[in-house]
Scaffold this active site. Structure first.
Site, PDB file in Angstrom:
ATOM      1  N   GLU A   1      -2.134  33.096  10.972  1.00 46.23           N
ATOM      2  CA  GLU A   1      -1.502  32.144  11.892  1.00 46.23           C
ATOM      3  C   GLU A   1      -1.255  30.773  11.264  1.00 46.23           C
ATOM      4  O   GLU A   1      -0.352  30.049  11.687  1.00 46.23           O
ATOM      5  CB  GLU A   1      -2.334  31.993  13.167  1.00 46.23           C
ATOM      6  CG  GLU A   1      -2.286  33.211  14.076  1.00 46.23           C
ATOM      7  CD  GLU A   1      -3.339  34.258  13.747  1.00 46.23           C
ATOM      8  OE1 GLU A   1      -3.980  34.139  12.680  1.00 46.23           O
ATOM      9  OE2 GLU A   1      -3.527  35.194  14.544  1.00 46.23           O
TER      10      GLU A   1
ATOM     11  N   PHE B   1     -13.800  37.116  26.112  1.00 48.19           N
ATOM     12  CA  PHE B   1     -13.454  37.562  24.770  1.00 48.19           C
ATOM     13  C   PHE B   1     -12.230  36.791  24.265  1.00 48.19           C
ATOM     14  O   PHE B   1     -11.234  36.689  24.959  1.00 48.19           O
ATOM     15  CB  PHE B   1     -13.159  39.065  24.782  1.00 48.19           C
ATOM     16  CG  PHE B   1     -12.722  39.579  23.443  1.00 48.19           C
ATOM     17  CD1 PHE B   1     -13.574  39.515  22.345  1.00 48.19           C
ATOM     18  CD2 PHE B   1     -11.457  40.111  23.269  1.00 48.19           C
ATOM     19  CE1 PHE B   1     -13.166  39.967  21.109  1.00 48.19           C
ATOM     20  CE2 PHE B   1     -11.041  40.565  22.020  1.00 48.19           C
ATOM     21  CZ  PHE B   1     -11.895  40.490  20.941  1.00 48.19           C
ATOM     22  N   GLN B   2     -12.326  36.269  23.076  1.00 48.22           N
ATOM     23  CA  GLN B   2     -11.259  35.492  22.432  1.00 48.22           C
ATOM     24  C   GLN B   2     -10.821  34.289  23.264  1.00 48.22           C
ATOM     25  O   GLN B   2      -9.651  33.923  23.270  1.00 48.22           O
ATOM     26  CB  GLN B   2     -10.061  36.386  22.093  1.00 48.22           C
ATOM     27  CG  GLN B   2     -10.426  37.394  21.012  1.00 48.22           C
ATOM     28  CD  GLN B   2      -9.241  38.075  20.390  1.00 48.22           C
ATOM     29  OE1 GLN B   2      -8.248  38.330  21.050  1.00 48.22           O
ATOM     30  NE2 GLN B   2      -9.351  38.393  19.113  1.00 48.22           N
TER      31      GLN B   2
ATOM     32  N   LYS C   1      -2.857  35.056  30.030  1.00 48.75           N
ATOM     33  CA  LYS C   1      -2.212  36.372  30.028  1.00 48.75           C
ATOM     34  C   LYS C   1      -1.661  36.744  31.405  1.00 48.75           C
ATOM     35  O   LYS C   1      -0.564  37.287  31.516  1.00 48.75           O
ATOM     36  CB  LYS C   1      -3.210  37.429  29.555  1.00 48.75           C
ATOM     37  CG  LYS C   1      -2.565  38.797  29.404  1.00 48.75           C
ATOM     38  CD  LYS C   1      -3.428  39.765  28.638  1.00 48.75           C
ATOM     39  CE  LYS C   1      -2.656  41.065  28.431  1.00 48.75           C
ATOM     40  NZ  LYS C   1      -3.408  42.037  27.619  1.00 48.75           N
TER      41      LYS C   1
ATOM     42  N   MET D   1      -6.078  17.596  -8.986  1.00 46.97           N
ATOM     43  CA  MET D   1      -6.177  16.278  -8.374  1.00 46.97           C
ATOM     44  C   MET D   1      -7.639  15.877  -8.173  1.00 46.97           C
ATOM     45  O   MET D   1      -8.008  14.716  -8.347  1.00 46.97           O
ATOM     46  CB  MET D   1      -5.417  16.256  -7.045  1.00 46.97           C
ATOM     47  CG  MET D   1      -5.263  14.875  -6.457  1.00 46.97           C
ATOM     48  SD  MET D   1      -4.484  13.728  -7.618  1.00 46.97           S
ATOM     49  CE  MET D   1      -2.782  13.824  -7.100  1.00 46.97           C
TER      50      MET D   1
HETATM   51  C1  TPP Z   1      -7.170  22.519   2.659  1.00 54.98           C
HETATM   52  C2  TPP Z   1      -7.532  21.497   1.648  1.00 54.98           C
HETATM   53  N1  TPP Z   1      -8.755  21.511   1.090  1.00 54.98           N
HETATM   54  C3  TPP Z   1      -9.087  20.578   0.156  1.00 54.98           C
HETATM   55  C4  TPP Z   1      -8.195  19.619  -0.223  1.00 54.98           C
HETATM   56  C5  TPP Z   1      -8.590  18.574  -1.266  1.00 54.98           C
HETATM   57  N2  TPP Z   1      -7.731  18.708  -2.470  1.00 54.98           N
HETATM   58  C6  TPP Z   1      -6.664  17.914  -2.670  1.00 54.98           C
HETATM   59  S1  TPP Z   1      -5.835  18.318  -4.055  1.00 54.98           S
HETATM   60  C7  TPP Z   1      -6.920  19.543  -4.420  1.00 54.98           C
HETATM   61  C8  TPP Z   1      -6.757  20.381  -5.652  1.00 54.98           C
HETATM   62  C9  TPP Z   1      -5.506  21.155  -5.668  1.00 54.98           C
HETATM   63  O1  TPP Z   1      -5.537  22.019  -6.767  1.00 54.98           O
HETATM   64  P1  TPP Z   1      -4.256  22.839  -7.195  1.00 54.98           P
HETATM   65  O2  TPP Z   1      -3.640  23.459  -6.012  1.00 54.98           O
HETATM   66  O3  TPP Z   1      -4.624  23.750  -8.298  1.00 54.98           O
HETATM   67  O4  TPP Z   1      -3.251  21.740  -7.668  1.00 54.98           O
HETATM   68  P2  TPP Z   1      -3.332  20.709  -8.905  1.00 54.98           P
HETATM   69  O5  TPP Z   1      -3.911  19.453  -8.384  1.00 54.98           O
HETATM   70  O6  TPP Z   1      -4.172  21.328  -9.963  1.00 54.98           O
HETATM   71  O7  TPP Z   1      -1.908  20.538  -9.290  1.00 54.98           O
HETATM   72  C10 TPP Z   1      -7.922  19.624  -3.460  1.00 54.98           C
HETATM   73  C11 TPP Z   1      -9.043  20.578  -3.486  1.00 54.98           C
HETATM   74  C12 TPP Z   1      -6.936  19.639   0.411  1.00 54.98           C
HETATM   75  N3  TPP Z   1      -5.993  18.716   0.132  1.00 54.98           N
HETATM   76  N4  TPP Z   1      -6.619  20.590   1.320  1.00 54.98           N
END
Ligand code: TPP
Lengths: 181, 577
Positions: free
Chosen positions: B59, B121-122, B171, B487
């Site tokens: 979803e 439920f749900q 529902k 990042m």
């Molecule tokens: C759902 C979620 N969890 C954690 C984060 C924190 N976060 C921001 S950038 C990042 C790393 C992203 O890694 P990747 O997709 O490999 O991209 P890169 O930065 O290596 O280009 C994280 C964990 C986020 N933005 N969203």
């Protein structure tokens, strides 16, 4: 020792002077409207001192009074954010102009021996009404501004107070100004 | 509908009413996933073919796809999920749309009205859990309220500052019957967003702009959302002012134009951030001075400048920065009015001051702050995006995930047109990229759609590869695979003493085989010389989804960077490390 590194995530908080405000809101009398207002205050970290709400003479509308504290900037945001809520029809910060504020308190006090007469006298001085009487207690109704109610509580012997319940402030503008759709 | 037909109109089920409402709203696609509480609705979907349903694999994907469908097209995205886990799974997508003000209607199934509150439920309190991340939400308890509620939902979602609206439908309401009539219009006494800007304020703004010696135009997502790119471009051209866009505003002004200074903010260009800090008159349009854009507001405020702020949302004005001329209204309408006032007035501009200002800006620009090592033997991520731009002729819709790759895409892919850059700016939701690319492809079946992602982000919604197969979506996935949550690693390098706590991606799948197992094409690219040929080959395959797994430099960082809490002119530049 090294000073702790300021988190790169935090932004410095702006310095502001907080003031008390009383905000009056007309909103759709719909389920969920109250929780939306309350949720807004908690989600954005605004402070609620008291909140009262009840339907108006037009049953489709509720009137809510919120007492809050905040700087001018915060109050500006509070009113803007409240106005953004779909169910909010109108609102006004009553503290911006002359207004009347009243709060109701019901207070149950111990009234025995020589204190019994003293209690009655205190209630009279504060223009309270004794609503219920037992051999050992009085239940007093008191209306006024929050500070008047505070003063009454202050004037009593702490040990004599059995229970208090306060409604929180309701407010209305003085003069001909009205908050209406 | 006239009186006679109204009288004989048959009673139909809530589920059918719902579909008829969507049809009346001109909804072409519903992105969703079935379950117990929405079975009547799915049954009605089955019986007709006007409203098409796209079956996702989770979803979250449905919400992101509906959201991106809207971002790419300006229509309202529609998403349909079941009660309980259906709603909670969609929540991330709803919050993502909310933070970026995307118009979306989310229909959530609910347990029957008599079971609400029984821990059925749900059952989950959908109105309660979504409340902080929607523009508005409804629980429909009576089938007779359904049509009007759907009408209101679409109206609220697309008007004013747009946003997602959730309609929770028990529902039994979808099973109950009543006569159907779709209202033509909806009047709400409590909801009447301001559209037209105040003429006096617009006049003041025009005056201020003409007096500017060091002007700057800073625009955000509001320009995209109100389809005001043409007006903005005209205005900036007319005045000859420099212009910058936020991450959400890219494409609002052509990035290849000389007056464009690039993106501003935490990873904005040196010239954009310096001009933002040192301008004397700032025109902010459909942007909200958020922390990733202006950094520390106290530092920003330390230089005197006069600010005109145009925004549809009064609460965005003077929230983080005090402004001199606030204008509440629809950005497009306000720009139209401004253009009228400024038409033929350009002669009043202080050309000498402007020339000096541009000289200063060009000096900043000459720092070439996006420079990187082009001779590298390892693939540089920036290089991949540059080549992506070339190979697609700058004409692709680029959906992005969240991380370094997102910033490089924003910096190096030059968006000349709006609604081409689809990314989660406000919430920063990893996993957004692939389902967003799907939504964009549904909005524009003939368009070239690329998904720029990182290996960590991709794995958060990669199940949607299956959806892509089912609907034959020829998306090109550009995976900048650095084996790190890049990042996070960058922040740990800068602010946490190189302690790379849990940011390394060990045990990665073989993405080529992964793509193949879903029935797609997968390609691994390891050498810089292979980047362009691989992209050409992939984008040449018009029918196929191709997953391009680029093994990129693990230690590359995004520059410039404004550390959190610092002022926007306090940037870390590449050469300083
Ligand atoms: C759902 C979620 N969890 C954690 C984060 C924190 N976060 C921001 S950038 C990042 C790393 C992203 O890694 P990747 O997709 O490999 O991209 P890169 O930065 O290596 O280009 C994280 C964990 C986020 N933005 N969203």
């Amino acid at each position: 020792m090294n000073a702790p590194v300021a988190s790169p995530y935090t932004l410095p908080a702006a310095e502001t002077k907080a003031m008390r405000h009383i905000v009056s809101i007309l909103l759709e009398n719909e389920p969920g409207a109250l929780s939306r207002v309350a949720g807004l205050f908690s989600a954005r970290g605004y402070n609620i001192e008291s909140l009262t709400v009840a339907p108006t003479e037009d049953g489709s509308l509720s009137r809510m009074t919120i007492v809050t504290t905040g700087s001018d900037d915060v109050l500006e945001q509070i009113t803007k954010q409240l106005n953004k809520l779909i169910e909010v029809v109108k609102l006004v910060d009553l503290s911006e102009a002359p207004h009347i504020e009243r709060e109701l308190m019901l207070i149950k006090v111990r009234a025995t021996g020589k204190d019994r007469e003293e209690m009655k006298r205190m209630a009279d001085i504060f223009r309270g009404r004794i609503l219920d009487v037992t051999e050992t207690t009085y239940t007093i109704e008191l209306t006024g501004t929050g500070s008047k109610l505070d003063a009454f509580i202050e004037a009593l012997d702490k040990a004599a107070i059995l229970e208090t319940v306060r409604t929180g402030a309701s407010g209305i503008a003085r003069g001909e100004r009205v908050l209406k759709v | 509908m006239d009186r006679a037909t109204k009288l004989v109109a048959p009673e139909i089920s809530g589920a059918e009413i719902l579909i008829r409402c969507l049809e009346a709203e001109g909804v072409e696609y519903v992105f969703g996933y079935p379950g117990g509480a929405v079975l009547f609705i799915y049954d009605e979907l089955f019986k007709q073919d006007k409203v098409k349903h796209v079956l996702v694999r989770h979803e979250q994907g449905a919400a992101h796809a509906a959201d991106a469908y809207s971002r790419a097209s300006d229509k309202v995205g529609v998403c349909l999920v079941t009660s309980g886990p259906g709603v909670t799974n969609a929540l991330t997508g709803i919050a993502t749309a909310y933070m970026d003000s995307i118009p979306m209607v989310v229909i959530t199934g609910q347990v029957p009205t008599h079971a609400i509150g029984q821990d059925a439920f749900q059952e989950v309190d959908a109105v309660g859990v979504t409340r902080p991340c929607v523009k508005h939400n409804f629980l429909v308890k009576d089938v007779r309220d359904l049509a009007l509620t759907i009408k209101k939902a679409f109206h609220i979602a697309r008007s004013g500052r747009p946003g997602p609206v959730v309609v929770d439908v028990p529902k039994d309401v979808t099973g109950a019957r009543c006569r159907f009539e779709y209202p033509d219009a909806v009047v709400m006494r409590s909801y009447n967003p301001t559209v037209k800007g105040h003429p006096g304020q617009i006049k003041k703004a025009a005056q201020l702009l003409l007096e500017a010696k060091r002007p700057m135009v800073y625009t955000g997502g509001g320009v995209i959302l109100s389809d005001a790119a043409a007006q903005l471009t005209k205005l900036v051209k007319l005045l000859g002012f420099p212009c910058t866009n936020t991450l959400m505003g890219l494409g609002g002004y052509p990035a290849t134009d000389a007056q464009h200074l690039g993106m501003l903010g935490m990873h904005g260009t040196y010239q954009a951030n310096m001009a933002m800090q040192h301008c004397d008159v700032l025109l902010a349009v459909g942007a909200r001075f958020d922390d990733r854009v202006i950094g520390n507001p106290a530092h920003f405020g330390s230089v005197p400048r006069r600010i005109v702020h145009v925004d549809i949302d009064p609460s965005s004005i003077s929230k983080r920065v005090k402004v001199d001329v606030p204008i509440v209204g629809n950005v497009r309408e306000v720009l139209d009015e401004l253009l009228k006032l400024l038409d033929g007035q350009a002669g009043k501009l202080d050309q000498r001051a402007l020339k000096a200002w541009w000289t200063q800006i060009e000096q900043w620009r000459s720092k070439d702050c996006l420079r990187y090592d082009r001779a590298s033997a390892i693939i540089k991520p920036q290089f991949v995006i540059e080549k992506l731009y070339e190979v697609t002729g700058g004409d692709a819709i680029v959906a992005s995930d969240v991380g370094q790759h997102q910033m490089w895409a924003a910096q190096f892919y030059k968006f000349d047109r709006p609604r081409r850059w689809i990314n989660s700016g406000g919430l920063g939701t990893m996993g957004f990229g692939l389902p967003a690319a799907m939504g964009a492809q549904f909005a524009h079946p003939g368009a070239t759609v690329a998904c720029v992602t990182g290996e960590a982000s991709f794995m958060m919604c990669m199940q949607e590869l299956s959806t892509c197969k089912q609907y034959r979506l020829p998306i090109k996935i550009v995976n900048l695979n650095n084996r790190y949550m890049g990042m996070v690693r960058q922040w740990q390098q800068f602010f946490h003493g190189n302690r790379y706590s849990q940011s390394y991606m060990d045990a990665l799948p073989d993405f080529v085989k992964l793509a193949e197992s879903f029935g797609h094409v997968g390609v691994r690219v390891e050498k810089p010389a292979d980047v362009e040929p691989a992209l050409r080959e992939a984008f040449g395959r018009r029918q196929d989804l191709v997953f391009l797994d680029f093994l990129t430099d693990q230690s590359e960082n995004v520059y410039p960077m404004v550390p959190g809490g610092k002022g926007i002119s306090e940037m870390i530049l590449a050469e300083e490390l």
